[in-house]
Write a protein that holds these residues in place. Sequence first.
Motif, mmCIF file in Angstrom:
data_model
loop_
_atom_site.group_PDB
_atom_site.id
_atom_site.type_symbol
_atom_site.label_atom_id
_atom_site.label_comp_id
_atom_site.label_asym_id
_atom_site.label_seq_id
_atom_site.Cartn_x
_atom_site.Cartn_y
_atom_site.Cartn_z
ATOM 1 N N LEU A 286 0.688 -1.109 0.162
ATOM 2 C CA LEU A 286 -0.028 -0.062 -0.029
ATOM 3 C C LEU A 286 0.915 1.367 0.006
ATOM 4 O O LEU A 286 1.785 1.158 0.617
ATOM 5 C CB LEU A 286 -0.972 -0.022 1.178
ATOM 6 N N GLN A 287 0.451 2.263 -0.569
ATOM 7 C CA GLN A 287 1.222 3.364 -0.474
ATOM 8 C C GLN A 287 1.184 3.971 0.958
ATOM 9 O O GLN A 287 0.263 3.781 1.738
ATOM 10 C CB GLN A 287 0.287 4.610 -1.213
ATOM 11 N N PRO A 288 2.153 4.804 1.283
ATOM 12 C CA PRO A 288 2.383 5.284 2.588
ATOM 13 C C PRO A 288 0.983 6.186 3.134
ATOM 14 O O PRO A 288 0.469 6.860 2.230
ATOM 15 C CB PRO A 288 3.502 6.215 2.636
ATOM 16 N N GLY A 289 0.482 5.883 4.157
ATOM 17 C CA GLY A 289 -0.481 6.528 4.887
ATOM 18 C C GLY A 289 -1.756 6.131 4.470
ATOM 19 O O GLY A 289 -2.892 6.732 4.828
ATOM 20 N N VAL A 290 -1.885 5.074 3.658
ATOM 21 C CA VAL A 290 -3.597 4.690 2.926
ATOM 22 C C VAL A 290 -4.211 4.012 4.306
ATOM 23 O O VAL A 290 -5.398 4.421 4.363
ATOM 24 C CB VAL A 290 -3.198 3.608 1.978
ATOM 25 N N MET A 291 -3.717 3.236 5.111
ATOM 26 C CA MET A 291 -4.410 2.588 6.023
ATOM 27 C C MET A 291 -4.872 3.811 6.957
ATOM 28 O O MET A 291 -6.143 3.791 7.062
ATOM 29 C CB MET A 291 -3.580 1.898 6.803
ATOM 30 N N GLU A 292 -4.174 4.792 7.283
ATOM 31 C CA GLU A 292 -4.499 5.934 8.066
ATOM 32 C C GLU A 292 -5.688 6.636 7.533
ATOM 33 O O GLU A 292 -6.631 6.964 8.094
ATOM 34 C CB GLU A 292 -3.521 6.858 8.361
ATOM 35 N N GLU A 293 -5.543 6.885 6.017
ATOM 36 C CA GLU A 293 -6.735 7.791 5.449
ATOM 37 C C GLU A 293 -7.949 6.871 5.410
ATOM 38 O O GLU A 293 -9.035 7.485 5.497
ATOM 39 C CB GLU A 293 -5.972 7.566 4.080
ATOM 40 N N MET A 294 -7.894 5.440 5.226
ATOM 41 C CA MET A 294 -8.913 4.669 5.129
ATOM 42 C C MET A 294 -9.812 4.600 6.436
ATOM 43 O O MET A 294 -11.097 3.982 6.553
ATOM 44 C CB MET A 294 -8.838 3.460 4.611
ATOM 45 N N LEU A 295 -8.965 4.804 7.599
ATOM 46 C CA LEU A 295 -9.670 4.504 8.895
ATOM 47 C C LEU A 295 -9.785 5.989 9.566
ATOM 48 O O LEU A 295 -10.349 6.069 10.486
ATOM 49 C CB LEU A 295 -8.695 3.652 9.814
ATOM 50 N N ASN A 296 -9.232 6.969 8.792
ATOM 51 C CA ASN A 296 -9.530 8.305 9.369
ATOM 52 C C ASN A 296 -11.139 8.742 9.105
ATOM 53 O O ASN A 296 -11.507 8.727 7.974
ATOM 54 C CB ASN A 296 -8.678 9.199 8.933
ATOM 55 N N LEU A 297 -11.614 9.406 10.161
ATOM 56 C CA LEU A 297 -12.750 9.797 9.944
ATOM 57 C C LEU A 297 -12.753 11.515 9.957
ATOM 58 O O LEU A 297 -12.589 12.090 10.934
ATOM 59 C CB LEU A 297 -13.835 9.438 11.010
ATOM 60 N N ASP A 298 -12.693 11.878 8.810
ATOM 61 C CA ASP A 298 -12.379 13.567 8.923
ATOM 62 C C ASP A 298 -13.688 14.234 9.403
ATOM 63 O O ASP A 298 -14.778 14.171 9.039
ATOM 64 C CB ASP A 298 -12.491 13.860 7.143
ATOM 65 N N PRO A 299 -13.440 14.946 10.469
ATOM 66 C CA PRO A 299 -14.429 15.645 11.247
ATOM 67 C C PRO A 299 -15.605 16.390 10.417
ATOM 68 O O PRO A 299 -16.711 16.413 10.464
ATOM 69 C CB PRO A 299 -13.884 16.449 12.247
ATOM 70 N N ASP A 300 -14.876 17.245 9.473
ATOM 71 C CA ASP A 300 -15.584 18.046 8.448
ATOM 72 C C ASP A 300 -16.605 17.239 7.652
ATOM 73 O O ASP A 300 -17.807 17.472 7.284
ATOM 74 C CB ASP A 300 -14.889 19.028 7.907
ATOM 75 N N MET A 301 -15.936 16.245 7.065
ATOM 76 C CA MET A 301 -16.588 15.429 6.159
ATOM 77 C C MET A 301 -17.897 14.579 7.005
ATOM 78 O O MET A 301 -19.010 14.340 6.439
ATOM 79 C CB MET A 301 -15.941 14.285 5.498
ATOM 80 N N LEU A 302 -17.454 14.166 8.258
ATOM 81 C CA LEU A 302 -18.589 13.323 8.955
ATOM 82 C C LEU A 302 -19.598 14.243 9.206
ATOM 83 O O LEU A 302 -20.854 13.830 9.196
ATOM 84 C CB LEU A 302 -17.536 13.151 10.246
ATOM 85 N N TRP A 303 -19.227 15.536 9.696
ATOM 86 C CA TRP A 303 -20.219 16.502 10.017
ATOM 87 C C TRP A 303 -21.229 16.906 8.850
ATOM 88 O O TRP A 303 -22.439 16.489 8.870
ATOM 89 C CB TRP A 303 -19.785 17.855 10.706
ATOM 90 N N ASP A 304 -20.687 16.830 7.857
ATOM 91 C CA ASP A 304 -21.359 17.081 6.406
ATOM 92 C C ASP A 304 -22.295 15.830 6.097
ATOM 93 O O ASP A 304 -23.479 15.786 5.815
ATOM 94 C CB ASP A 304 -20.356 17.284 5.196
ATOM 95 N N GLU A 305 -21.727 14.518 6.336
ATOM 96 C CA GLU A 305 -22.629 13.475 6.198
ATOM 97 C C GLU A 305 -23.742 13.459 7.362
ATOM 98 O O GLU A 305 -24.950 13.069 6.755
ATOM 99 C CB GLU A 305 -21.589 12.087 6.356
ATOM 100 N N MET A 306 -23.532 13.792 8.353
ATOM 101 C CA MET A 306 -24.531 13.811 9.493
ATOM 102 C C MET A 306 -25.468 14.796 9.061
ATOM 103 O O MET A 306 -26.740 14.437 9.165
ATOM 104 C CB MET A 306 -23.934 14.222 10.687
ATOM 105 N N ARG A 307 -25.154 15.648 8.384
ATOM 106 C CA ARG A 307 -26.307 16.841 7.931
ATOM 107 C C ARG A 307 -27.308 16.082 6.874
ATOM 108 O O ARG A 307 -28.180 16.232 6.533
ATOM 109 C CB ARG A 307 -25.695 18.077 7.649
ATOM 110 N N GLN A 308 -26.316 15.384 6.016
ATOM 111 C CA GLN A 308 -27.122 14.727 5.015
ATOM 112 C C GLN A 308 -27.865 13.523 5.616
ATOM 113 O O GLN A 308 -29.071 13.495 5.068
ATOM 114 C CB GLN A 308 -26.197 14.029 4.061
#
Length: 603
Positions: free
Chosen positions: A549-571
Amino acid sequence: MIYISRAKFKNPSVNAFIKQAQELFLPDQVYICDGSSEEDRWLKNKLVACGQLTPLNPKTFSDCFWTRSNPNDVARVEKFTVICSKDPGDAGPTNIHKDPTEMKKILGTLSAGGMKGRTMFVIPYCMGPIASKYSQVGVMVTDSEYVVINMNIMARVGQAVLDKLGASSDFVRGLHSVLDCNPERRWIAHFPEEDLIWSVGSGYGGNALLGKKCHALRIGSTRARRQGWMAEHMLIIKVKRPDGRAMYGTAAFPSACGKTNMAMLIPPAAYRQAGWEVTTIGDDIAWLNMGSDGRLYAINPEAGFFGVMSGTSEKTNPNFMHAVHRSSVLTNTAFNPDTREPWWEGMTDHDVYPPGLIDWRGNTYEIKKDENGKIIPAAHPNARGTVPAENCPSIDPQWDDPNGVPIDFILFGGRRTSGAPLVVQGRTWNEGVWLGATMSSEQTAAAEGKVGSLRFDPMAMLPFCGYHICDYFQHWLDMGKRLGDKAPKIFRINSFRKRGNSFLWPGFGENIRVLEWVFKRCMNEIDATESELGYMPRTTDINTEDLKLQPGVMEEMLNLDPDMLWDEMRQVDAQLLKFVSKLPAGLKEVHEQIKEHVAARVA
Ligand code: OXD
Ligand code: MN
């Protein structure tokens, strides 16, 4: 009127249904199918003689046929799929409701005399193993030989079914006619209060093979609610570990999001050598009943696979590739007249269009681009292979066990190129239900609509739940209560995350690595970190050995970006708002809690 019955039965309710159908459609002939191989052969020969079926190369595709549909009839038609309950409230906000009396009037007018000059085939079918108490009988009529030969693959059909039914009137009734295959006269109508399906104007599998989506899911889900079980859009697999322990699980993904691939997953070499094995029980539908030991047992109500061919290859699904080479029907792929073999995009690493290829519309294929510069494919993106389940090399010996298999885990998933993590586990059954109820996915070609746009698809049942979606959520919560600590663990997964144009996770067979974590969680063998959405693996908890895997991939796939999460919660909020009048308290409570946690994170 000629009446031919190869099948033997004495059932006044079946006779009355046939008579009603005959008086409506006015066919020249009525033919009652016995499901025998002679009958199947006779029908296939008939379709070959009239050019509707093309026999494929018997050396490489033994007893297989290629066929093309009317170009206007290539997918499920959700805008003409209707639920005709007496009370519109019973169909709920996610279904199109029609008044049953009104709809019967419309369908009656369209259907009247619709089979003049044709044969009406009567197909007695059973969803589920004949010997299973969880199985259900249906009797459908159709004027399409294509439907008969496909039903022979997808369900148990014929004499054995009538023997099982005996004199009972407990069967789902199905009326089907292709009529003139006109999109303006196309309806897929369900009458849950009468266990009746009435489908006209389409010969496409999801609209016309009435045992599948119409019976096993839409009518099935309403019966399941009444009777205390579950009818779900789920694959069923067994996962075996090197220590000999095995678990059974189901997974619900929207149409064309990889259910067939996961159902037939082959672990990578290192895993296989270590002793990991995945076997297939079903690839699309699970009927889940509580067994006498209080656990949830799944049967696959189908007897075949109706898999998407485009993108299917030796790399993505070798088991399905193997299975499709025998006694299968290929619809809307392209056809190579030199080799007499079917062809579709994604069959090999790089599409090499064979010379003289016939496209899914029946024309000699020429590479052309659409207005966006994309190559117009030779095979329809929703080209399908109808394949007997027993052909599949990974089929589990228990795939048709009348008792079903006990379920340890349930996965929900969708096609999400951003935001959604690789895997998360609901802390409780109710949180798992929330993960399923709020899942979203990008639109695929399996139904009409703009491919790629994001839509909420609760439990991948949006097009298939035959009643009010909030009652369906409540039914999930109730089942959880009944199952108590014997309830399967619930997870949500996403292997479609992208960075630029590339997928971050290799998916396919490598998904065993996610299943390994799921397995450990079900066995209480591994801790997890807690996120706003539930339990998640640490980046080192998923085995990535050999993946490069490219460096940081696992971190990226398991990261919950707070802004995206909030946006999703609004949806999700906006989505749940549509159901507000009836949203079950149990689900609302979980939603408020999760929202609070997300809000705290963004604050
Ligand atoms: C299918 C679908 O064909 O979900 O299974 O559309
Ligand atoms: Mn499906």
